[in-house]
Design a protein around this motif. Structure first.
Motif, PDB file in Angstrom:
ATOM      1  N   GLY A 162       0.822  -1.213   0.000  1.00 31.40           N
ATOM      2  CA  GLY A 162       0.000   0.000   0.000  1.00 31.40           C
ATOM      3  C   GLY A 162       0.854   1.259   0.000  1.00 31.40           C
ATOM      4  O   GLY A 162       0.551   2.228  -0.698  1.00 31.40           O
ATOM      5  N   LYS A 163       1.936   1.259   0.771  1.00 31.31           N
ATOM      6  CA  LYS A 163       2.833   2.426   0.800  1.00 31.31           C
ATOM      7  C   LYS A 163       3.477   2.625  -0.569  1.00 31.31           C
ATOM      8  O   LYS A 163       3.599   3.751  -1.043  1.00 31.31           O
ATOM      9  CB  LYS A 163       3.916   2.258   1.876  1.00 31.31           C
ATOM     10  N   ARG A 164       3.905   1.537  -1.200  1.00 27.59           N
ATOM     11  CA  ARG A 164       4.502   1.651  -2.546  1.00 27.59           C
ATOM     12  C   ARG A 164       3.502   2.225  -3.543  1.00 27.59           C
ATOM     13  O   ARG A 164       3.878   2.940  -4.464  1.00 27.59           O
ATOM     14  CB  ARG A 164       4.995   0.288  -3.039  1.00 27.59           C
ATOM     15  N   LEU A 165       2.227   1.915  -3.358  1.00 26.36           N
ATOM     16  CA  LEU A 165       1.186   2.427  -4.243  1.00 26.36           C
ATOM     17  C   LEU A 165       0.791   3.855  -3.907  1.00 26.36           C
ATOM     18  O   LEU A 165       0.006   4.469  -4.606  1.00 26.36           O
ATOM     19  CB  LEU A 165      -0.046   1.527  -4.179  1.00 26.36           C
ATOM     20  N   GLY A 166       1.314   4.361  -2.789  1.00 24.32           N
ATOM     21  CA  GLY A 166       1.022   5.737  -2.410  1.00 24.32           C
ATOM     22  C   GLY A 166      -0.228   5.910  -1.582  1.00 24.32           C
ATOM     23  O   GLY A 166      -0.731   7.024  -1.438  1.00 24.32           O
ATOM     24  N   LEU A 167      -0.749   4.827  -1.031  1.00 23.97           N
ATOM     25  CA  LEU A 167      -1.949   4.925  -0.202  1.00 23.97           C
ATOM     26  C   LEU A 167      -1.608   5.536   1.153  1.00 23.97           C
ATOM     27  O   LEU A 167      -0.497   5.379   1.653  1.00 23.97           O
ATOM     28  CB  LEU A 167      -2.570   3.544   0.012  1.00 23.97           C
ATOM     29  N   HIS A 213      -7.798   6.791  -4.908  1.00 22.92           N
ATOM     30  CA  HIS A 213      -6.389   6.654  -5.293  1.00 22.92           C
ATOM     31  C   HIS A 213      -6.206   6.837  -6.802  1.00 22.92           C
ATOM     32  O   HIS A 213      -5.245   7.462  -7.245  1.00 22.92           O
ATOM     33  CB  HIS A 213      -5.857   5.295  -4.832  1.00 22.92           C
ATOM     34  N   ARG A 214      -7.126   6.313  -7.594  1.00 20.21           N
ATOM     35  CA  ARG A 214      -7.054   6.494  -9.046  1.00 20.21           C
ATOM     36  C   ARG A 214      -7.089   7.979  -9.399  1.00 20.21           C
ATOM     37  O   ARG A 214      -6.315   8.448 -10.233  1.00 20.21           O
ATOM     38  CB  ARG A 214      -8.194   5.772  -9.751  1.00 20.21           C
ATOM     39  N   ALA A 215      -7.973   8.730  -8.760  1.00 21.37           N
ATOM     40  CA  ALA A 215      -8.088  10.167  -9.033  1.00 21.37           C
ATOM     41  C   ALA A 215      -6.778  10.885  -8.697  1.00 21.37           C
ATOM     42  O   ALA A 215      -6.315  11.739  -9.463  1.00 21.37           O
ATOM     43  CB  ALA A 215      -9.241  10.766  -8.235  1.00 21.37           C
ATOM     44  N   ALA A 216      -6.175  10.519  -7.571  1.00 22.43           N
ATOM     45  CA  ALA A 216      -4.894  11.137  -7.197  1.00 22.43           C
ATOM     46  C   ALA A 216      -3.810  10.798  -8.209  1.00 22.43           C
ATOM     47  O   ALA A 216      -3.009  11.665  -8.593  1.00 22.43           O
ATOM     48  CB  ALA A 216      -4.489  10.688  -5.797  1.00 22.43           C
ATOM     49  N   LEU A 217      -3.776   9.559  -8.659  1.00 23.77           N
ATOM     50  CA  LEU A 217      -2.763   9.153  -9.646  1.00 23.77           C
ATOM     51  C   LEU A 217      -2.981   9.851 -10.993  1.00 23.77           C
ATOM     52  O   LEU A 217      -2.019  10.218 -11.672  1.00 23.77           O
ATOM     53  CB  LEU A 217      -2.769   7.633  -9.820  1.00 23.77           C
ATOM     54  N   GLU A 218      -4.244  10.023 -11.379  1.00 23.12           N
ATOM     55  CA  GLU A 218      -4.537  10.725 -12.633  1.00 23.12           C
ATOM     56  C   GLU A 218      -4.019  12.162 -12.572  1.00 23.12           C
ATOM     57  O   GLU A 218      -3.456  12.668 -13.548  1.00 23.12           O
ATOM     58  CB  GLU A 218      -6.042  10.713 -12.929  1.00 23.12           C
ATOM     59  N   LEU A 219      -4.212  12.830 -11.432  1.00 27.71           N
ATOM     60  CA  LEU A 219      -3.683  14.195 -11.271  1.00 27.71           C
ATOM     61  C   LEU A 219      -2.162  14.202 -11.344  1.00 27.71           C
ATOM     62  O   LEU A 219      -1.569  15.079 -11.986  1.00 27.71           O
ATOM     63  CB  LEU A 219      -4.145  14.796  -9.947  1.00 27.71           C
ATOM     64  N   GLN A 220      -1.542  13.227 -10.708  1.00 29.02           N
ATOM     65  CA  GLN A 220      -0.081  13.130 -10.766  1.00 29.02           C
ATOM     66  C   GLN A 220       0.385  12.903 -12.200  1.00 29.02           C
ATOM     67  O   GLN A 220       1.375  13.483 -12.635  1.00 29.02           O
ATOM     68  CB  GLN A 220       0.426  12.000  -9.869  1.00 29.02           C
ATOM     69  N   ARG A 221      -0.345  12.058 -12.928  1.00 28.28           N
ATOM     70  CA  ARG A 221       0.044  11.783 -14.311  1.00 28.28           C
ATOM     71  C   ARG A 221      -0.051  13.055 -15.147  1.00 28.28           C
ATOM     72  O   ARG A 221       0.835  13.343 -15.959  1.00 28.28           O
ATOM     73  CB  ARG A 221      -0.826  10.684 -14.922  1.00 28.28           C
ATOM     74  N   GLU A 222      -1.110  13.843 -14.942  1.00 29.08           N
ATOM     75  CA  GLU A 222      -1.240  15.114 -15.677  1.00 29.08           C
ATOM     76  C   GLU A 222      -0.066  16.035 -15.348  1.00 29.08           C
ATOM     77  O   GLU A 222       0.517  16.646 -16.254  1.00 29.08           O
ATOM     78  CB  GLU A 222      -2.554  15.810 -15.305  1.00 29.08           C
ATOM     79  N   ASP A 223       0.289  16.132 -14.071  1.00 28.05           N
ATOM     80  CA  ASP A 223       1.422  16.969 -13.673  1.00 28.05           C
ATOM     81  C   ASP A 223       2.720  16.470 -14.301  1.00 28.05           C
ATOM     82  O   ASP A 223       3.538  17.262 -14.776  1.00 28.05           O
ATOM     83  CB  ASP A 223       1.568  17.003 -12.149  1.00 28.05           C
ATOM     84  N   ILE A 224       2.907  15.174 -14.323  1.00 26.79           N
ATOM     85  CA  ILE A 224       4.117  14.600 -14.912  1.00 26.79           C
ATOM     86  C   ILE A 224       4.171  14.897 -16.406  1.00 26.79           C
ATOM     87  O   ILE A 224       5.224  15.272 -16.940  1.00 26.79           O
ATOM     88  CB  ILE A 224       4.194  13.085 -14.641  1.00 26.79           C
TER      89      ILE A 224
END
Length: 136
Positions: free
Chosen positions: A57-62, A94-105
């Motif tokens: 979970g930590k590796r996944l950023g939870l 978590h998906r929503a947070a990752l999508e935002l991170q992907r946009e920033d990246i």
């Protein structure tokens, strides 16, 4: 039944005993105590699995609270509607947070590409200026 010491788990998962004690303090794992004054922590296969889920979970950023919910679900019946609904909420968040991170990246990568192209262009101009003979 297999049991593990804190040192064995720390070595296996390449983390510090302090990290394991932190996860214990957060209620993510609950070893039994043995020895004089209950000083020695003894981890069962169940606790080892909880630690493995926590680290995944930590590796996944939870967050730790999300991880705790997932670890708690591990011990409950796997097919209950409330459990599945809760799991879907955690995954959606978590998906929503990752999508935002992907946009920033993606934005950052585009900016890096633009800076690289500009730097290459300036280097090429500087190289051309050195190659041109001076008019004396």
């Amino acid at each position: 039944m297999a049991t593990y010491t804190i040192t064995e788990l720390a070595r296996e998962f390449d983390i510090t005993p302090r990290a394991i004690r932190f996860y214990e303090d957060q209620g993510l794992i609950s070893p039994t105590r043995e020895g004089p004054s209950g000083r020695n922590r003894v981890y069962t296969a169940r606790e080892r699995t909880h630690l493995k889920l926590t680290l995944r979970g930590k590796r996944l950023g939870l967050s730790l609270s999300d991880i705790k919910s997932l670890v708690d679900m591990y011990d409950s019946p796997k097919d209950t509607e409330p459990q599945l609904q809760s799991f879907l909420v955690v995954l959606a968040r978590h998906r929503a947070a990752l999508e935002l991170q992907r946009e920033d990246i993606e934005i950052m990568l585009a900016e890096i590409s633009a800076h690289e192209e500009e730097s290459q262009r300036l280097l090429a101009l500087a190289g051309q200026a050195r190659e041109e003979p001076s008019a004396e």
